[in-house]
Design an enzyme around this catalytic site. Structure first.
Site, PDB file in Angstrom:
ATOM      1  N   ARG A   1       0.844  -1.201   0.000  1.00 40.19           N
ATOM      2  CA  ARG A   1       0.000   0.000   0.000  1.00 40.19           C
ATOM      3  C   ARG A   1       0.880   1.252   0.000  1.00 40.19           C
ATOM      4  O   ARG A   1       0.582   2.237  -0.687  1.00 40.19           O
ATOM      5  CB  ARG A   1      -0.921   0.012   1.219  1.00 40.19           C
ATOM      6  CG  ARG A   1      -1.712   1.313   1.299  1.00 40.19           C
ATOM      7  CD  ARG A   1      -2.680   1.353   2.454  1.00 40.19           C
ATOM      8  NE  ARG A   1      -3.362   2.642   2.489  1.00 40.19           N
ATOM      9  CZ  ARG A   1      -4.365   2.945   3.306  1.00 40.19           C
ATOM     10  NH1 ARG A   1      -4.821   2.048   4.164  1.00 40.19           N
ATOM     11  NH2 ARG A   1      -4.926   4.143   3.268  1.00 40.19           N
TER      12      ARG A   1
ATOM     13  N   ASN B   1     -10.887  -3.977  -0.489  1.00 38.65           N
ATOM     14  CA  ASN B   1     -10.550  -2.933  -1.454  1.00 38.65           C
ATOM     15  C   ASN B   1      -9.562  -3.459  -2.490  1.00 38.65           C
ATOM     16  O   ASN B   1      -8.866  -4.448  -2.234  1.00 38.65           O
ATOM     17  CB  ASN B   1      -9.948  -1.729  -0.723  1.00 38.65           C
ATOM     18  CG  ASN B   1     -11.007  -0.776  -0.234  1.00 38.65           C
ATOM     19  OD1 ASN B   1     -12.033  -0.596  -0.869  1.00 38.65           O
ATOM     20  ND2 ASN B   1     -10.764  -0.151   0.912  1.00 38.65           N
TER      21      ASN B   1
ATOM     22  N   CYS C   1     -19.290  -1.671   0.527  1.00 38.10           N
ATOM     23  CA  CYS C   1     -18.259  -0.765   1.039  1.00 38.10           C
ATOM     24  C   CYS C   1     -18.824  -0.008   2.230  1.00 38.10           C
ATOM     25  O   CYS C   1     -20.015   0.324   2.260  1.00 38.10           O
ATOM     26  CB  CYS C   1     -17.838   0.206  -0.061  1.00 38.10           C
ATOM     27  SG  CYS C   1     -16.676   1.487   0.455  1.00 38.10           S
ATOM     28  N   ASP C   2     -17.984   0.277   3.200  1.00 39.49           N
ATOM     29  CA  ASP C   2     -18.469   0.970   4.399  1.00 39.49           C
ATOM     30  C   ASP C   2     -18.469   2.489   4.253  1.00 39.49           C
ATOM     31  O   ASP C   2     -18.955   3.195   5.129  1.00 39.49           O
ATOM     32  CB  ASP C   2     -17.638   0.583   5.626  1.00 39.49           C
ATOM     33  CG  ASP C   2     -16.202   1.081   5.561  1.00 39.49           C
ATOM     34  OD1 ASP C   2     -15.759   1.490   4.475  1.00 39.49           O
ATOM     35  OD2 ASP C   2     -15.523   1.048   6.604  1.00 39.49           O
TER      36      ASP C   2
ATOM     37  N   HIS D   1     -16.791   4.384  -4.345  1.00 39.63           N
ATOM     38  CA  HIS D   1     -15.937   5.551  -4.090  1.00 39.63           C
ATOM     39  C   HIS D   1     -16.108   6.616  -5.173  1.00 39.63           C
ATOM     40  O   HIS D   1     -15.174   7.375  -5.470  1.00 39.63           O
ATOM     41  CB  HIS D   1     -14.462   5.146  -3.973  1.00 39.63           C
ATOM     42  CG  HIS D   1     -14.148   4.401  -2.722  1.00 39.63           C
ATOM     43  ND1 HIS D   1     -12.882   3.966  -2.393  1.00 39.63           N
ATOM     44  CD2 HIS D   1     -14.945   4.009  -1.680  1.00 39.63           C
ATOM     45  CE1 HIS D   1     -12.907   3.346  -1.228  1.00 39.63           C
ATOM     46  NE2 HIS D   1     -14.149   3.362  -0.782  1.00 39.63           N
TER      47      HIS D   1
ATOM     48  N   TYR E   1     -14.656  10.562  -1.744  1.00 32.00           N
ATOM     49  CA  TYR E   1     -13.553  10.143  -2.610  1.00 32.00           C
ATOM     50  C   TYR E   1     -13.502  10.907  -3.920  1.00 32.00           C
ATOM     51  O   TYR E   1     -12.495  10.845  -4.639  1.00 32.00           O
ATOM     52  CB  TYR E   1     -13.647   8.641  -2.897  1.00 32.00           C
ATOM     53  CG  TYR E   1     -13.113   7.781  -1.778  1.00 32.00           C
ATOM     54  CD1 TYR E   1     -11.812   7.293  -1.806  1.00 32.00           C
ATOM     55  CD2 TYR E   1     -13.908   7.462  -0.684  1.00 32.00           C
ATOM     56  CE1 TYR E   1     -11.321   6.498  -0.783  1.00 32.00           C
ATOM     57  CE2 TYR E   1     -13.429   6.666   0.347  1.00 32.00           C
ATOM     58  CZ  TYR E   1     -12.128   6.186   0.289  1.00 32.00           C
ATOM     59  OH  TYR E   1     -11.653   5.417   1.315  1.00 32.00           O
TER      60      TYR E   1
ATOM     61  N   ARG F   1      -0.798   8.127   3.743  1.00 31.68           N
ATOM     62  CA  ARG F   1      -1.835   7.514   4.577  1.00 31.68           C
ATOM     63  C   ARG F   1      -1.404   6.128   5.085  1.00 31.68           C
ATOM     64  O   ARG F   1      -1.701   5.761   6.213  1.00 31.68           O
ATOM     65  CB  ARG F   1      -3.131   7.414   3.760  1.00 31.68           C
ATOM     66  CG  ARG F   1      -4.257   6.635   4.426  1.00 31.68           C
ATOM     67  CD  ARG F   1      -4.811   7.329   5.644  1.00 31.68           C
ATOM     68  NE  ARG F   1      -5.821   6.499   6.283  1.00 31.68           N
ATOM     69  CZ  ARG F   1      -6.214   6.613   7.534  1.00 31.68           C
ATOM     70  NH1 ARG F   1      -5.674   7.549   8.310  1.00 31.68           N
ATOM     71  NH2 ARG F   1      -7.131   5.824   8.035  1.00 31.68           N
TER      72      ARG F   1
END
Length: 441
Positions: free
Chosen positions: A93, A147, A169-170, A199, A264, A284
């Site tokens: 990531r 994701n 998706c939350d 998103h 997003y 992030r």
């Protein structure tokens, strides 16, 4: 009430303890006879697995519990698979975020080049999970919230079209939670209309059960404050970078004041702003590794060292309560209304039927029934068509091993300024993902 058997795929995830605690908090609504954790990283999972074993012996001693890396043991005799895997973990990531930033492009785990890189890694593991589930428990349902959900959902549509996989998706859940805080309601009080991609979407109505419309009131608030609220309504999105994201919603709203935007969209509408406010050396991913990652594993090690969860309990993943609602809808045919990622098939009247869109749905024991959102405006439709084409090209590139199609996907992304930059980023991403991506020709 029937008791259910659950496997959490991604047992070593930092979200797993919160989800387990949330499940324990909802046993009266969703009884569990067996809970299993499954991960391909035995060492990482063992820390959380042992701590949760201690916790469950204290809080639910009658529940059967195991954590394992053996697929047959994990997937045999299960009713639900909760999937939240991260192929490549946080190390990858971090590269997803930092490689694009090196080229002056948005570095984010689900949007733009980072999301494309993550998607290319995720497809193989997701398909393997589906196949394991179908091999050992063919009547099981997979509730997938891994994701990048848009690319994963498209891959499931193409490669496993008849599988019992529900993609959710939350993020819409969390934003509606903030909206409810703004108007002094709870999320359960509200029915929403929403259209878009994962998103990448917009709310067109926020009503209570009596039919009162709150969108104008919420819109007036968001114009001034974004989605920042006086009282924080979840713990997942409280880090500084997320606070900035919620605040930026007021600028997203200005682009089309008719609808309330998904946060997003800032990566697509204001990529220059995002890059200018990013630290290429500390993204992030670093924030999560220094925050939630250390916190969760520190708590786990404390529980193991003491031999008790007393005084060192994991936090309840309240943001993940939607998982119980979704599982209950399937198990008990409740026709819960939730925003899901589904094949369009007319839910958005003037959009491609085979596009994986995000819209409100009714969920029952037979699966998902999308609710018709009518026609959408030209501006949003054009943006969505561009983005859904990116997602389709990524999946085609994975299946065909096509360098050309992945270059096209990056070139088409609204976050990337030119084909030249897209190619430079792609070549760097290929180098970083040799262990995970198929060979591209």
């Amino acid at each position: 009430m029937k008791e259910f058997s659950i496997v959490i795929a991604g047992g070593g995830s930092t979200y797993t303890p919160g989800i387990v605690m949330m499940l324990l908090d909802n046993l009266d609504r969703f009884p569990i006879r067996t809970l299993k954790l499954y991960d391909n990283d035995a060492e990482r999972q063992a820390v959380l697995g042992e701590a949760l074993e201690i916790t469950l012996k204290e809080k639910a001693p009658d529940m059967e519990y195991i954590y394992t890396t053996d697929p047959e043991e994990a997937f045999t005799d299960v009713d639900f698979c909760f999937a939240h895997i991260r192929t490549g973990k946080y190390k990858m990531r971090e590269l997803d975020e930092k490689i694009p930033l090196k080229h002056g492009v948005v570095g984010q785990e689900t949007c733009g080049p980072g999301g494309i890189a993550y998607g290319m890694r995720s497809i193989k593991d997701m398909i393997e999970l589906i196949d394991l589930m179908e091999q050992y428990s063919p009547h099981c349902w997979m509730l997938n919230y891994s994701n990048p959900a848009a690319i994963v959902a498209e891959a499931c549509r193409v490669l496993r079209p008849n599988s019992r996989v529900l993609n959710i998706c939350d993020m819409p859940v969390g934003t509606v939670r903030r909206m409810s805080q703004i108007i002094g309601k709870t999320p359960k009080d509200l029915d929403v209309r929403y259209f878009g991609l994962n998103h990448f979407g917009w709310w067109t109505s926020i009503k209570d059960k009596e039919g009162n419309e709150y969108l104008p009131q919420i819109r007036d608030y968001v114009k001034e404050h974004g989605y920042l609220t006086q009282v924080e309504v979840d713990t997942q999105h409280m880090d500084p970078s997320w606070q900035e994201t919620h605040k930026k919603a007021k600028d997203l709203l200005a682009v089309d004041p008719r609808f309330l935007p998904n946060t997003y969209l800032k990566y697509y509408f204001y990529p220059d702003y995002v890059v200018n406010h990013s630290n290429p050396a500390y993204t992030r991913a670093n924030e999560v590794m220094d925050g939630r990652e250390k916190e969760v594993f520190s708590t786990a090690r404390e529980i193991i060292a003491k031999g008790t969860s007393s005084g060192s309990e994991f936090s309840i993943g309240s943001h993940a309560s939607f998982i119980v609602d979704l599982a209950r809808a399937i198990a008990f045919n409740t026709y819960e209304r939730m925003v899901m990622i589904v094949e369009n098939n007319g839910a958005i009247a003037n959009f491609d039927n085979d596009a994986m869109v995000e819209v409100p749905c009714l969920i029952g024991s037979d699966g998902v029934e999308p609710l018709n959102q009518g026609e959408i405006p030209e501006f949003e439709r054009a943006l969505m068509y561009q983005q859904v084409t990116v997602e389709k090209l990524v999946v085609q590139a994975y299946i065909e091993g096509s360098y050309q199609k992945l270059w096209q996907a990056l070139t088409l992304s609204k976050t990337v300024p030119s084909a030249k930059v897209a190619k430079e980023i792609l070549d760097d991403l290929i180098e970083a993902n040799q262990e995970f991506w198929p060979e591209l020709k």
